[in-house]
Design an enzyme around this catalytic site. Structure first.
Site, PDB file in Angstrom:
ATOM      1  N   LEU A  38     -19.770 -11.366 -23.029  1.00 14.86           N
ATOM      2  CA  LEU A  38     -20.980 -10.864 -23.928  1.00 14.86           C
ATOM      3  C   LEU A  38     -20.456 -10.604 -25.455  1.00 14.86           C
ATOM      4  O   LEU A  38     -19.405 -10.178 -25.515  1.00 14.86           O
ATOM      5  CB  LEU A  38     -22.022  -9.723 -23.469  1.00 14.86           C
ATOM      6  N   GLY A  42     -15.795  -6.864 -26.196  1.00 21.14           N
ATOM      7  CA  GLY A  42     -14.305  -6.506 -26.618  1.00 21.14           C
ATOM      8  C   GLY A  42     -13.454  -7.537 -26.480  1.00 21.14           C
ATOM      9  O   GLY A  42     -12.284  -7.433 -26.645  1.00 21.14           O
ATOM     10  N   SER A 111     -18.364 -18.226 -24.636  1.00 17.68           N
ATOM     11  CA  SER A 111     -18.065 -19.410 -23.728  1.00 17.68           C
ATOM     12  C   SER A 111     -19.009 -18.940 -22.418  1.00 17.68           C
ATOM     13  O   SER A 111     -18.635 -18.606 -21.264  1.00 17.68           O
ATOM     14  CB  SER A 111     -16.650 -19.595 -23.026  1.00 17.68           C
TER      15      SER A 111
END
Ligand code: ADP
Length: 204
Positions: A38, A42, A111
């Protein structure tokens, strides 16, 4: 989208220096480390921190980062499903070129679609290493370093992954990093350990 070759009268030239030659020179194998997760999970932070560690140890490494690529190569693409597919298709091709150039390339893109990641895997081969940067959406939303979740909740960003657009988590990633519970340094350490176990890196 662009699966067919359009040009005619083109032929593949054989290279005088191969990927294997480059790897022998570099002292490590080439690989694509495909960070997915998401927004704010990070990916970029870990990919950059990992790059710094690898570079310090004289590895050939490079980061392909979502936002940066959208400033140039992919500036003609938005966030519709078709554009997201084309975005990842191009990155897959670029990552494969970097790998051919002997590098450890870290890609940091949400992605969100499994099928698109699988296509990138198909382009890159067996040293495509899918790394799921796992972080609950509530934690991502709390971090919100770019204020994007706030805008998405306010409805000013349409098709925002995790809020108003889907994210398909990897089913069999090579590695899962728990970025909500482990520090950046710990996550980097886990990737390095994986690369060593696979023989891609020697001991650092
Ligand atoms: P992404 O590339 O997935 O959108 P970013 O790396 O841009 O995410 O942002 C992640 C944010 O979360 C950064 O502000 C980073 O400092 C913070 N953060 C806190 N803990 C971690 C961790 N363990 N791993 C990665 N980022 C973390």
């Amino acid at each position: 989208m662009a699966d067919q070759i359009k040009a005619t009268n083109i032929k593949w030239h054989h290279e005088t220096v191969t990927q294997k030659d480059r790897e022998a020179n570099n002292g490590h194998e080439a690989a694509v480390l495909w960070f997915t997760g998401l927004s704010a999970s990070g990916k970029s932070t870990i990919a950059q921190a990992l790059q710094a560690v690898l570079f310090e140890h004289h590895c050939q490494t490079y980061v392909l980062d979502g936002d940066n690529i959208r400033h140039g190569l992919n500036k003609d693409l938005g966030f519709s499903p078709e554009d997201r597919e084309e975005n990842i298709r191009r990155i897959g091709e670029v990552a494969a070129l970097f790998m051919d150039a002997g590098m450890i390339v870290n890609t940091a893109f949400i992605s969100p679609y499994r099928a698109d990641r699988d296509k990138a895997r198909g382009l890159c081969g067996e040293r495509f290493i899918e790394i799921y940067v796992h972080c609950p959406v509530e934690v991502c939303e709390e971090r919100d370093p770019k204020g994007l979740y706030k805008k998405a909740r306010a409805g000013t960003i349409p098709e925002f992954t995790g809020i108003s657009a889907p994210y398909e988590a990897p089913e069999n990633p090579e590695l899962t990093l728990n970025a909500a519970e482990h520090s950046v340094e710990e996550c980097v350490g886990q990737v390095v350990a994986y690369l060593q176990a696979r023989g891609i890196l020697k001991k650092l």
